[in-house]
Motif scaffolding. Structure first.
Motif, PDB file in Angstrom:
ATOM      1  N   ALA A   1       0.829  -1.210   0.000  1.00 41.36           N
ATOM      2  CA  ALA A   1       0.000   0.000   0.000  1.00 41.36           C
ATOM      3  C   ALA A   1       0.865   1.263   0.000  1.00 41.36           C
ATOM      4  O   ALA A   1       0.574   2.235  -0.719  1.00 41.36           O
ATOM      5  N   GLN A   2       1.940   1.258   0.784  1.00 38.36           N
ATOM      6  CA  GLN A   2       2.813   2.422   0.812  1.00 38.36           C
ATOM      7  C   GLN A   2       3.571   2.587  -0.500  1.00 38.36           C
ATOM      8  O   GLN A   2       3.818   3.711  -0.946  1.00 38.36           O
ATOM      9  N   ALA A   3       3.939   1.471  -1.128  1.00 31.73           N
ATOM     10  CA  ALA A   3       4.596   1.563  -2.439  1.00 31.73           C
ATOM     11  C   ALA A   3       3.665   2.215  -3.454  1.00 31.73           C
ATOM     12  O   ALA A   3       4.094   3.051  -4.267  1.00 31.73           O
ATOM     13  N   ARG A   4       2.378   1.856  -3.401  1.00 31.42           N
ATOM     14  CA  ARG A   4       1.404   2.473  -4.308  1.00 31.42           C
ATOM     15  C   ARG A   4       1.229   3.961  -3.991  1.00 31.42           C
ATOM     16  O   ARG A   4       1.095   4.788  -4.902  1.00 31.42           O
ATOM     17  N   SER A   5       1.245   4.306  -2.703  1.00 27.71           N
ATOM     18  CA  SER A   5       1.123   5.717  -2.327  1.00 27.71           C
ATOM     19  C   SER A   5       2.321   6.522  -2.832  1.00 27.71           C
ATOM     20  O   SER A   5       2.174   7.648  -3.319  1.00 27.71           O
ATOM     21  N   ILE A   6       3.516   5.945  -2.692  1.00 29.37           N
ATOM     22  CA  ILE A   6       4.710   6.623  -3.208  1.00 29.37           C
ATOM     23  C   ILE A   6       4.625   6.769  -4.721  1.00 29.37           C
ATOM     24  O   ILE A   6       4.989   7.808  -5.285  1.00 29.37           O
ATOM     25  N   ALA A   7       4.144   5.725  -5.395  1.00 29.34           N
ATOM     26  CA  ALA A   7       3.981   5.795  -6.850  1.00 29.34           C
ATOM     27  C   ALA A   7       3.028   6.919  -7.230  1.00 29.34           C
ATOM     28  O   ALA A   7       3.263   7.662  -8.196  1.00 29.34           O
ATOM     29  N   LEU A   8       1.933   7.060  -6.474  1.00 30.08           N
ATOM     30  CA  LEU A   8       0.981   8.142  -6.742  1.00 30.08           C
ATOM     31  C   LEU A   8       1.657   9.501  -6.565  1.00 30.08           C
ATOM     32  O   LEU A   8       1.470  10.410  -7.397  1.00 30.08           O
ATOM     33  N   ASP A   9       2.456   9.653  -5.509  1.00 30.59           N
ATOM     34  CA  ASP A   9       3.184  10.908  -5.294  1.00 30.59           C
ATOM     35  C   ASP A   9       4.139  11.191  -6.452  1.00 30.59           C
ATOM     36  O   ASP A   9       4.236  12.330  -6.924  1.00 30.59           O
ATOM     37  N   LEU A  10       4.844  10.157  -6.905  1.00 29.21           N
ATOM     38  CA  LEU A  10       5.813  10.357  -7.983  1.00 29.21           C
ATOM     39  C   LEU A  10       5.131  10.766  -9.282  1.00 29.21           C
ATOM     40  O   LEU A  10       5.619  11.639 -10.007  1.00 29.21           O
ATOM     41  N   LEU A  11       4.003  10.138  -9.586  1.00 27.15           N
ATOM     42  CA  LEU A  11       3.285  10.503 -10.807  1.00 27.15           C
ATOM     43  C   LEU A  11       2.810  11.948 -10.748  1.00 27.15           C
ATOM     44  O   LEU A  11       2.876  12.683 -11.740  1.00 27.15           O
ATOM     45  N   GLN A  12       2.331  12.368  -9.587  1.00 28.40           N
ATOM     46  CA  GLN A  12       1.933  13.767  -9.450  1.00 28.40           C
ATOM     47  C   GLN A  12       3.153  14.685  -9.529  1.00 28.40           C
ATOM     48  O   GLN A  12       3.051  15.823  -9.998  1.00 28.40           O
ATOM     49  N   GLY A  13       4.302  14.173  -9.087  1.00 29.11           N
ATOM     50  CA  GLY A  13       5.526  14.954  -9.208  1.00 29.11           C
ATOM     51  C   GLY A  13       5.969  15.155 -10.646  1.00 29.11           C
ATOM     52  O   GLY A  13       6.746  16.063 -10.935  1.00 29.11           O
ATOM     53  N   THR A  14       5.488  14.310 -11.550  1.00 28.28           N
ATOM     54  CA  THR A  14       5.810  14.487 -12.976  1.00 28.28           C
ATOM     55  C   THR A  14       4.877  15.475 -13.667  1.00 28.28           C
ATOM     56  O   THR A  14       5.018  15.710 -14.868  1.00 28.28           O
TER      57      THR A  14
END
Length: 366
Positions: A334-347
């Motif tokens: 779940a945290q890996a998915r949350s980090i992925a969501l943050d990274l995509l928004q960072g792009t």
């Protein structure tokens, strides 16, 4: 480490620091000279030492809050001079008078604003009045004018010889993202080797990352200030806004990484079983962060970093379907998915766009 190697390392680090500070040093030097010239030749003050001092303090070596520093400097000098001049003309000069004048000037500065520079300048100016300037004369007022001249010259120099507003932000962004990638890579290795001590070290590293976030925010404030002061760099506001969003998402990602590492550490301490593929997912996430870092400052920005992030989400989903995850595995995924969501928004993607990119037709839908 051999002495020669240590010397080379120090020389290299010193040269790097000098290179990064060359423009701010030049700004301070030019501003000091111009401030002295303006105060002596234009205004006609005999020895306007406060003008170059004010210029150097207002600019400083680093970016950030120059406008505020200038205002604090002028107000602090004015408060110190006014309070000192008013009291010394009545009570005279001496040790106990200095104690009283400095205390009252600094108390007035704290009551007015409380900023460190303002309070310090109020105290220093009060000392100047109590020890050097004749009470009731015009010299105190002249010092206020000199401080104002120095501050104004500093802002003019910052506008005419502006620093790069984006470069420091890009540099601090890379440092923060590199640290995030390192934390994730260390965590993946600790899961792969089932090493609780390594996970503990990764957790300590993640918890120590707050100064990097603060440095990035300071660089952003400095960059925005440069674009406000210098009309030559207004076009840099757009990339700064993008980096501002990246900074916010990188901060969130690091917070989520702390939760991920803490859960990994707990699982290893409790000897919970975990699928070997879990370490691979975390390692791929570290690689995705490095891909984002590699795209900073390039044309086309960060779009090329999105696919590695989406790959992580896909692999995490496949892992969740292939096994019956334990409690720690559920949290880590779940945290890996949350980090992925943050990274995509960072792009540059919106939250809805990022969620849409992470979805598929399976039962695991956001």
């Amino acid at each position: 480490m051999p002495a020669a190697t240590r010397l080379r390392t120090r020389l290299t680090a010193g040269s790097r620091r000098l290179q990064l500070s060359a423009l701010p040093i030049g700004q301070c030097a030019v501003a000091a000279g111009v401030a002295w010239f303006a105060a002596t030749e234009v205004i006609g003050h005999a020895r306007p030492f406060f003008a170059p001092i004010a210029a150097v303090i207002s600019l400083g070596i680093s970016l950030g809050s120059r406008l505020r520093r200038t205002v604090e400097l002028v107000i602090g000098v004015s408060l110190g001079v006014l309070v000192g001049d008013a009291l010394i003309s009545v009570i005279g000069s001496g040790p106990w008078q200095i104690v009283l004048v400095v205390a009252l000037a600094m108390a007035a500065a704290v009551f007015t604003d409380g900023a460190t520079l303002l309070v310090g300048q109020a105290g220093a100016s009060a000392v100047l009045v109590a020890t050097l300037l004749p009470p009731g004369g015009a010299a105190g007022f002249d010092r206020c004018i000199d401080a104002l001249v120095g501050g104004a010259v500093a802002l003019a120099v910052a506008a005419v010889i502006p620093s790069d507003p984006v470069g420091p932000v890009r540099r601090e962004s890379r440092v923060l993202l590199d640290e995030l990638a390192a934390v994730l890579a260390d965590t993946a290795e600790s899961l792969r080797r089932r090493d609780a001590e390594a996970a503990s070290a990764a957790l300590a590293r993640a918890r120590a990352s707050q100064p990097l976030i603060d440095e990035l925010r300071a660089a952003l404030r400095g960059g925005h200030e440069v674009t406000r002061v210098s009309p030559l760099l207004r076009r840099q506001r757009r990339p700064l806004r993008r980096y501002e969003e990246l900074a916010k998402r990188a901060d969130y990602a690091m917070r989520n990484a702390r939760v991920l590492v803490r859960r990994a550490y707990t699982a290893l301490c409790d000897d919970e079983p975990s699928a070997p593929e879990l370490a691979d997912v975390v390692s791929e996430l570290a690689t995705a962060v490095r891909a984002l870092t590699a795209q900073l400052g390039r044309d086309g920005d960060r779009e090329l970093a999105r696919e590695p992030v989406i790959d992580v989400v896909r692999h995490a989903r496949e892992l969740a379907r292939a096994i019956t995850p334990g409690p720690s595995e559920v949290v880590i995924v779940a945290q890996a998915r949350s980090i992925a969501l943050d990274l995509l928004q960072g792009t540059g993607m919106s939250r809805q766009e990022a969620l849409h990119a992470m979805r598929d037709d399976g039962p695991d839908r956001d």
